[in-house]
Scaffold this active site. Sequence first.
Site, PDB file in Angstrom:
ATOM      1  N   CYS B 239       0.824  -1.002   0.015  1.00 45.32           N
ATOM      2  CA  CYS B 239      -0.232  -0.019  -0.432  1.00 45.32           C
ATOM      3  C   CYS B 239       0.963   1.259   0.110  1.00 45.32           C
ATOM      4  O   CYS B 239       0.378   2.903  -0.151  1.00 45.32           O
ATOM      5  CB  CYS B 239      -1.100  -0.213   1.393  1.00 45.32           C
ATOM      6  SG  CYS B 239      -0.228   0.417   2.352  1.00 45.32           S
ATOM      7  N   ASP B 370       4.183 -11.843  33.829  1.00 45.77           N
ATOM      8  CA  ASP B 370       4.171 -13.096  33.480  1.00 45.77           C
ATOM      9  C   ASP B 370       6.223 -12.487  32.334  1.00 45.77           C
ATOM     10  O   ASP B 370       6.367 -11.154  32.314  1.00 45.77           O
ATOM     11  CB  ASP B 370       3.369 -12.768  31.607  1.00 45.77           C
ATOM     12  CG  ASP B 370       4.457 -14.012  31.103  1.00 45.77           C
ATOM     13  OD1 ASP B 370       5.059 -15.202  31.661  1.00 45.77           O
ATOM     14  OD2 ASP B 370       3.375 -13.783  29.715  1.00 45.77           O
TER      15      ASP B 370
HETATM   16 ZN   LIG Z   1       0.641  -1.717   3.675  1.00 50.20          ZN
END
Ligand SMILES: [Zn+2]
EC number: 6.3.5.13
Lengths: 243, 471
Positions: B239, B370
């Site tokens: 993208c 944890d």
């Molecule tokens: Zn992307």
Amino acid sequence: MVLTVCHLYPDLLNLYGDRGNVQAFTQRCRWRGLPVQVKEVNLGQPVEFADYDFLFIGGGSDREQALLVTDLKNRVDALRMAVDKGLVVLAICGGYQLLGRYYRTPQGKRIPGLSLLDFYTEAGEQRLIGNVVIEAELAGKKTKIVGFENHGGKTFLNGLKPLGCVLSGHGNNGQDGWEGARYKNVFCSYLHGPLLPKNPVLTDYLITLALARKGYAAQLVALDDEIETIANQAMVERLSNKK
Amino acid sequence: MKLQLIMALLVAKIAMYLSKLSGQGRGSSLPGMLALRIYPDLLKQYQGQPRKGVIMITGTNGKTTTSNMLSDILVYAGHRVVTNREGANLITGVATAFIKASTFTARLNCDYAVLEVDEAAFPGVTRWIKPNQVMVTNFFRDQLDRYGELDITISKVLDALKQLPEDVKLILNADDPLVARLTRETGQAAIFYGVRPDEALSSAAAYSREAKVCPFCGGMLVYNIYIYSQLGDFRCPQCGFARSQPDIEAVGVTSGGSGTQATICAKGLAKGIWPMYIPVQGIYNIYNGLAAFAAALSLGVIPEKAALSLSTFTPATGRMEAFRYGNKQVTLTLVKNPTGFNQALTALLAQRERQDILIAINDNDADGRDISWLWDVDFEVLTQYLEQFNRFICSGQRAEDMALRLKYAGVPIERLTMEREYQRAVEAALQGEGAVANILATYTALWPVEKILRQRAERVSIGANRVPSVS
Ligand SMILES: [Zn+2]
């Protein structure tokens, strides 16, 4: 003879120090002079499950897990065949849920799993978090396994064999007292910590199974497990004092 | 109602006074907690009072250092600043900082409030106090069992940002895809700071990277160069989401025993090039310095002044805090997540002297219950330079787990010592044969260890011999 370990999707499934499980398995082989090698298989890479002796699948976030269900779907037949032929598998947390029939979201949507094992998981109201001690029977001997759980899903076994019974903590669903699942040489658990370093009895059992499948039925050489034992017992004692 | 407010402040101020008497006052959030219990709307009283603005610093690592650097710069530039200096960064800690600086009627007399705010506490704090600037340092995995997964933490911060007035200015780490995304998602204006991608800085360690997946399209990110963890020159081939060119960029970063230096190139805010020296080790401190520098410039501080202030910076407790014991150099470092721990290990390896290492790991709520994150730390690098290390002393509630981690990393058992008691553990590190002792501790182990160190050794500033004269 070389034992070959497949670490599935270490790029995506690496929550909670899961790498430590692969490390414990390989170090305990190396300390005994057993040749061992690790192959990391990531999204989209080809994998021949039949070529491996030990397959490890860890946990990831929901976003990452959704990505790889699709990827694994294409490989599930080969995986099922390898499992039927005794491939040793350890699946933790998200990797565990992945092997079942489905995961039902809080909205009631069923996200199908690989259906390798006949259990299912449903979203719970609260995350089950904390230190855990379970008792498991490995090679006919009872042993205490310790770890840390952190899961939103509640898993129900449908009559499948559990890994062990919960002595302290929540386990599969916080209701029926079971933790993890077993099927042939597949071991599933919600416990990380990671699981194998602090539970050398389990690690050695997995190594024994992997060797046996290859036709080496030898007794493993004993190692100096002082630190492992102290770490394991410290947690068993802490949790039994809590009660 | 007004009476209740005065009551709340009175109780908090008495608590402050008492804890000061007992010497337990540092980093405390108790006064704020008491006041909020009596008067839950307390923070609202302070909204709008700082004359020139409120700057909040959030993110996983570097909050305390960055916020201290910025408030030092602003004070140096002649402003009055309210700040939560010792890292008490929940709503109670922010309240404590305001109460400390205000009158019994909650009046403040300051130009700026510089507030470090925990990521999970950010929505709660910004409900009452609207920042003019928000700095986001980075997002790494931290204390998972408290916050759930990293995605949830980020979306909490994002949602809170969207609630802020439109003219809020973001100061963002350009190199962290998880941070850089925030401007596009909020539509708010941002100033970017970053380190110029340079082969020499590139780290090979692939462990504990967070952002493998593009936050916008779910594609896998591609990196030209990794600086550390998921920081670097990233790009999404699918993208087009990519690292943006920073307004403030560090070039030629080098880090060693006496501190860290770089050249800063600025474009947007002010044009120019300045040398930067920070008397603390580690590339991550350049990020902290850059963030503070960027914020200071955007607030109108003269760049030279900001750089000069940074060069005399003294770290807070456990941020590479230096001590001297006889001829031995002792460093105390807070560790709380894999990225920070890896950075601390890199700093240890940069010291060429033979050293004793003490690692104190607790698993209280503030440390994270944890401790599996220890397995995401790259301790394996230590075993490549084993001759540099004398002994590894493991302490704290999870001393055994730490020893086990080092054993599987490849540290020989005979070099490992388990000592749950801090006093004996610190003593062992101080008496070790190494010329240097490095002490690493999680949050709740840090204070008791520091207390022992202050009794046994002398606190020094790493940069003391390098501070340029201020004319
Ligand atoms: Zn992307």
